[in-house]
Design a protein around this motif. Structure first.
Motif, PDB file in Angstrom:
ATOM      1  N   PHE A   1       0.879  -1.167  -0.046  1.00 41.20           N
ATOM      2  CA  PHE A   1       0.189   0.102   0.026  1.00 41.20           C
ATOM      3  C   PHE A   1       0.686   1.326   0.037  1.00 41.20           C
ATOM      4  N   TYR A   2       0.634   2.062  -1.080  1.00 46.48           N
ATOM      5  CA  TYR A   2       1.385   3.473  -1.031  1.00 46.48           C
ATOM      6  C   TYR A   2       0.035   4.429  -1.072  1.00 46.48           C
ATOM      7  N   VAL A   3       0.163   5.490   0.099  1.00 47.13           N
ATOM      8  CA  VAL A   3      -0.836   6.541   0.292  1.00 47.13           C
ATOM      9  C   VAL A   3      -0.542   7.676  -0.470  1.00 47.13           C
ATOM     10  N   GLU A   4      -1.465   8.155  -1.449  1.00 44.14           N
ATOM     11  CA  GLU A   4      -1.024   9.437  -1.949  1.00 44.14           C
ATOM     12  C   GLU A   4      -1.836  10.788  -1.405  1.00 44.14           C
ATOM     13  N   SER A   5      -3.161  10.397  -0.790  1.00 43.47           N
ATOM     14  CA  SER A   5      -3.719  11.316  -0.056  1.00 43.47           C
ATOM     15  C   SER A   5      -4.552  10.741   1.033  1.00 43.47           C
ATOM     16  N   GLY A   6      -4.909  11.461   2.013  1.00 42.77           N
ATOM     17  CA  GLY A   6      -5.728  10.905   3.303  1.00 42.77           C
ATOM     18  C   GLY A   6      -4.895  10.035   4.153  1.00 42.77           C
ATOM     19  N   SER A   7      -5.569   9.076   5.093  1.00 47.68           N
ATOM     20  CA  SER A   7      -4.758   8.431   5.851  1.00 47.68           C
ATOM     21  C   SER A   7      -5.574   6.870   5.931  1.00 47.68           C
ATOM     22  N   LEU A   8      -4.616   5.933   5.989  1.00 51.38           N
ATOM     23  CA  LEU A   8      -5.110   4.756   5.665  1.00 51.38           C
ATOM     24  C   LEU A   8      -4.569   3.696   6.775  1.00 51.38           C
ATOM     25  N   LEU A   9      -5.319   3.089   7.551  1.00 52.77           N
ATOM     26  CA  LEU A   9      -4.922   2.402   8.801  1.00 52.77           C
ATOM     27  C   LEU A   9      -4.907   0.625   8.020  1.00 52.77           C
ATOM     28  N   VAL A  10      -3.516   0.049   8.232  1.00 58.15           N
ATOM     29  CA  VAL A  10      -3.490  -1.335   7.979  1.00 58.15           C
ATOM     30  C   VAL A  10      -3.342  -2.091   9.303  1.00 58.15           C
ATOM     31  N   LYS A  11      -4.122  -3.154   9.246  1.00 60.79           N
ATOM     32  CA  LYS A  11      -4.223  -3.950  10.462  1.00 60.79           C
ATOM     33  C   LYS A  11      -3.513  -5.313  10.187  1.00 60.79           C
TER      34      LYS A  11
ATOM     35  N   ASP B   1      -1.081  -5.709  14.604  1.00 59.64           N
ATOM     36  CA  ASP B   1      -0.527  -4.690  14.484  1.00 59.64           C
ATOM     37  C   ASP B   1      -1.163  -3.580  13.774  1.00 59.64           C
ATOM     38  N   HIS B   2      -1.067  -2.352  14.278  1.00 66.21           N
ATOM     39  CA  HIS B   2      -1.670  -1.288  13.697  1.00 66.21           C
ATOM     40  C   HIS B   2      -0.816  -0.460  13.009  1.00 66.21           C
ATOM     41  N   THR B   3      -0.624  -0.069  11.647  1.00 62.17           N
ATOM     42  CA  THR B   3       0.182   1.028  10.998  1.00 62.17           C
ATOM     43  C   THR B   3      -1.046   2.148  10.208  1.00 62.17           C
ATOM     44  N   VAL B   4      -0.667   3.253  10.621  1.00 58.93           N
ATOM     45  CA  VAL B   4      -1.234   4.090  10.016  1.00 58.93           C
ATOM     46  C   VAL B   4      -0.545   4.800   8.821  1.00 58.93           C
ATOM     47  N   LEU B   5      -1.130   4.796   7.658  1.00 59.50           N
ATOM     48  CA  LEU B   5      -0.182   5.306   6.520  1.00 59.50           C
ATOM     49  C   LEU B   5      -0.835   6.751   6.178  1.00 59.50           C
TER      50      LEU B   5
END
Length: 135
Positions: free
Chosen positions: A44-54, A66-70
């Motif tokens: 996952f590569y985030v261009e805009s906004g915020s994305l949580l990957v669990k 594990d929680h990672t906010v991108l």
């Protein structure tokens, strides 16, 4: 072609037998299914906004998560066999990649790399005396 999902939309940019590249638009406070891929990595590569990957460690639903906010410019990858899910924190756009692990031993060499005695230029191409690939 774009296809709609409950969490937003996905558009396939490129797809081959060992690689996929998608552009996704995701919505805040909506998630995809909890899932894993048998043989594919998922990046996952985030261009805009915020994305949580669990990501569930150990594979079981009650395992540690594990929680990672991108955020824009962040990249994260999930290996094959790992349960994972993404959640939109803010509306946004991300690029999602899928690929399979390549066999590192797949190269077959006919020759070895070496330093050349002469500088190769376009005038050497096709000349049987100077073109190393001339048959």
């Amino acid at each position: 072609m774009k296809s709609g999902k409950v969490w937003g939309t996905t558009e396939v940019v490129e797809s081959t037998d060992c690689f996929e590249f998608h552009r996704i638009e995701f919505k805040a406070n909506v998630c995809c299914s909890e899932h894993y891929h048998k043989t594919k990595w998922n990046g996952f590569y985030v261009e805009s906004g915020s994305l949580l990957v669990k990501v569930w460690q150990g594979g079981e639903h009650d395992a540690t998560v594990d929680h990672t906010v991108l955020r824009p410019g962040d990249y994260f990858k999930v290996p094959p066999g790992q349960w994972h899910q993404f959640v939109g924190v803010d509306d946004g756009v991300a690029f999602e990649l899928y690929w399979s692990r390549f066999n590192e031993d797949d190269i077959v060499r006919r020759t070895e790399g070496k330093r050349l005695d002469t500088v190769q230029t376009e005038r050497h191409i096709g000349n049987p005396l100077t073109d190393l690939n001339h048959e």
